[in-house]
Structure formats: structure tokens, C-alpha cells
Design a protein around this motif. Structure first.
Motif, mmCIF file in Angstrom:
data_model
loop_
_atom_site.group_PDB
_atom_site.id
_atom_site.type_symbol
_atom_site.label_atom_id
_atom_site.label_comp_id
_atom_site.label_asym_id
_atom_site.label_seq_id
_atom_site.Cartn_x
_atom_site.Cartn_y
_atom_site.Cartn_z
ATOM 1 N N ASN A 169 0.803 -1.217 0.000
ATOM 2 C CA ASN A 169 0.000 0.000 0.000
ATOM 3 C C ASN A 169 0.840 1.272 0.000
ATOM 4 O OD1 ASN A 169 -2.527 -1.269 -0.018
ATOM 5 N ND2 ASN A 169 -2.382 -1.653 2.185
ATOM 6 N N ASP A 170 2.058 1.205 -0.522
ATOM 7 C CA ASP A 170 2.858 2.432 -0.555
ATOM 8 C C ASP A 170 2.350 3.352 -1.669
ATOM 9 O OD1 ASP A 170 3.874 1.411 -2.910
ATOM 10 O OD2 ASP A 170 5.932 1.241 -2.220
ATOM 11 N N ILE A 171 2.939 4.524 -1.785
ATOM 12 C CA ILE A 171 2.453 5.547 -2.722
ATOM 13 C C ILE A 171 2.503 5.073 -4.170
ATOM 14 C CG2 ILE A 171 4.686 6.738 -2.872
ATOM 15 C CD1 ILE A 171 1.296 8.489 -2.925
ATOM 16 N N MET A 172 3.539 4.326 -4.549
ATOM 17 C CA MET A 172 3.670 3.878 -5.929
ATOM 18 C C MET A 172 2.624 2.817 -6.252
ATOM 19 S SD MET A 172 5.500 5.285 -8.164
ATOM 20 C CE MET A 172 7.073 6.033 -8.002
ATOM 21 N N ALA A 173 2.400 1.880 -5.351
ATOM 22 C CA ALA A 173 1.383 0.849 -5.580
ATOM 23 C C ALA A 173 0.001 1.497 -5.696
ATOM 24 C CB ALA A 173 1.400 -0.180 -4.455
ATOM 25 N N GLU A 174 -0.290 2.455 -4.834
ATOM 26 C CA GLU A 174 -1.573 3.170 -4.887
ATOM 27 C C GLU A 174 -1.708 3.953 -6.193
ATOM 28 O OE1 GLU A 174 -4.323 3.265 -3.027
ATOM 29 O OE2 GLU A 174 -3.492 1.698 -1.752
ATOM 30 N N THR A 175 -0.623 4.575 -6.628
ATOM 31 C CA THR A 175 -0.636 5.338 -7.880
ATOM 32 C C THR A 175 -0.995 4.445 -9.057
ATOM 33 O OG1 THR A 175 0.989 6.919 -7.067
ATOM 34 C CG2 THR A 175 0.799 6.705 -9.449
ATOM 35 N N PHE A 176 -0.366 3.274 -9.137
ATOM 36 C CA PHE A 176 -0.634 2.372 -10.256
ATOM 37 C C PHE A 176 -2.006 1.715 -10.152
ATOM 38 C CE2 PHE A 176 3.836 2.946 -11.166
ATOM 39 C CZ PHE A 176 3.801 3.063 -12.538
ATOM 40 N N ARG A 177 -2.513 1.508 -8.930
ATOM 41 C CA ARG A 177 -3.888 1.009 -8.794
ATOM 42 C C ARG A 177 -4.880 2.046 -9.317
ATOM 43 N NH1 ARG A 177 -2.146 -2.183 -4.405
ATOM 44 N NH2 ARG A 177 -2.235 -0.516 -2.889
ATOM 45 N N GLY A 178 -4.652 3.313 -8.982
ATOM 46 C CA GLY A 178 -5.515 4.386 -9.483
ATOM 47 C C GLY A 178 -5.434 4.513 -10.992
ATOM 48 N N LEU A 179 -4.222 4.440 -11.528
ATOM 49 C CA LEU A 179 -4.021 4.495 -12.977
ATOM 50 C C LEU A 179 -4.731 3.324 -13.661
ATOM 51 C CD1 LEU A 179 -2.491 5.928 -15.311
ATOM 52 C CD2 LEU A 179 -0.567 4.426 -14.814
ATOM 53 N N ARG A 180 -4.578 2.142 -13.084
ATOM 54 C CA ARG A 180 -5.222 0.938 -13.622
ATOM 55 C C ARG A 180 -6.748 1.076 -13.604
ATOM 56 N NH1 ARG A 180 -4.588 -3.856 -9.705
ATOM 57 N NH2 ARG A 180 -6.285 -2.724 -8.708
ATOM 58 N N THR A 181 -7.309 1.548 -12.509
ATOM 59 C CA THR A 181 -8.757 1.716 -12.390
ATOM 60 C C THR A 181 -9.287 2.691 -13.429
ATOM 61 O OG1 THR A 181 -8.670 1.235 -10.027
ATOM 62 C CG2 THR A 181 -10.613 2.427 -10.826
#
Length: 175
Positions: free
Chosen positions: A48-60
Motif C-alpha cells: 500500500n505504498d504511494i507507488m502501488a496506490e498510484t498504479f492502482r488508481g491508474l489501472r482503475t
């Protein structure tokens, strides 16, 4: 004088510039990667770090824009080397694979392939260049390799650097 400098600036600094200059929708902002490893995979399962969250948002956002993503191709490109194409494509591919999507990431940079480093692939001779040089006699599917990241993620690396590019690069370093 600051106002004049900003008028003369031809650089795109952020998504507000893209929105102001084009009608292209912005689906996400990716922060600068501070990792020592330039092409690192920063997306990991249950992270759940910033990069993982960023790519989850991008993916969504991307999946929402694509609609039915089962038969879609996503191209990551830019005009210059070092702008993060491999980083973005690799981490987006991992993010999609961790969601359960079947993903093949294809390395089409045949002058300076980067996917081998990212996914720790040791066979530099196998890849898309082998298929492009002899499409009738090359089994493309045999060049697609599984990744260590997910069973859903496979990699088709760039392959051997063509001789013409090798000669050009040698000439550039001598000049």
C-alpha cells in the motif's frame, strides 16, 4: 521577467498543461521514482505504498476508459529516452496481472531493450527482433516467457539488438 519566461517555456510541466493544450484526458499522475533501480517493479501484491496506490488508481481509470479490456492493446510511448516508458509499462502490466487480467508485455525498443533487466530475463537473443527478421520461420509464441511476478503476466522481450544498430552505436561512441 518571470511571466515572460513562463510564456517562452515549451515544456509540459504537469497534467494541467496537457489539459490546457489538448483534449486528451489525463488518467493519472505518476510521481518520480526515487528507487536506486531505474526500471524497478514497485507494484507488489498487498502493498500500500504511494507507488502501488498510484498504479492502482491508474489501472482503475484506464480500465474504466477502455470499457471491455479483454481484447485491448495499451501502448506506452514518449519522444525521448529516459522518460519512464519501461517503468510505467512494467508496473502497469504487473498491476493488471495482480488484478487477474492476462497480460503480455512486449518490449519494442529494439535499440536499447529494457524489459530483460526489469523482469530478470537472461536470454537476450530471444525476442521480437527474431520474429521481425524472419516471421515465416519463427514461432512467436515460443518467445513469450513467463514472469516471476504473476502467473497472469508474460513477457515478450526485445531480443538481440540488430547488427545495423550495433554498428551505429559503435560509430556514435567513436565520434
Amino acid at each position: 521577467s518571470i511571466y515572460i519566461l513562463s510564456l517562452l517555456s515549451y515544456r509540459i510541466e504537469g497534467h494541467s498543461d496537457v489539459e490546457r493544450l489538448t483534449r486528451v484526458p489525463v488518467i493519472g499522475d505518476v510521481p518520480l521514482n526515487d528507487s536506486n533501480e531505474k526500471h524497478a517493479i514497485t507494484v507488489r501484491e498487498n502493498d500500500n505504498d504511494i507507488m502501488a496506490e498510484t498504479f492502482r488508481g491508474l489501472r482503475t481509470n484506464l480500465l474504466f476508459m477502455l470499457g471491455d479490456p479483454d481484447k485491448k492493446v495499451i501502448l506506452v510511448t514518449s519522444t525521448m529516452s529516459g522518460e519512464g516508458k519501461t517503468f510505467i509499462a512494467s508496473n502497469l502490466a504487473v498491476s493488471l496481472a495482480l488484478l487477474g487480467k492476462k497480460v503480455i508485455i512486449v518490449g519494442l525498443d529494439i535499440r536499447k531493450p529494457g524489459l530483460n533487466k526489469v523482469f530478470r530475463i537472461h536470454h537476450k537473443e530471444k525476442g521480437i527482433t527474431g520474429f521481425l527478421s524472419a516471421p515465416q520461420s519463427t514461432d512467436l509464441r515460443s518467445m513469450i516467457l513467463p514472469s516471476e511476478v504473476s502467473d497472469n503476466l508474460h513477457v515478450l522481450p526485445g531480443g538481440a539488438i540488430p547488427v545495423s544498430y550495433t554498428h551505429l552505436r559503435a560509430h556514435e561512441t567513436c565520434a
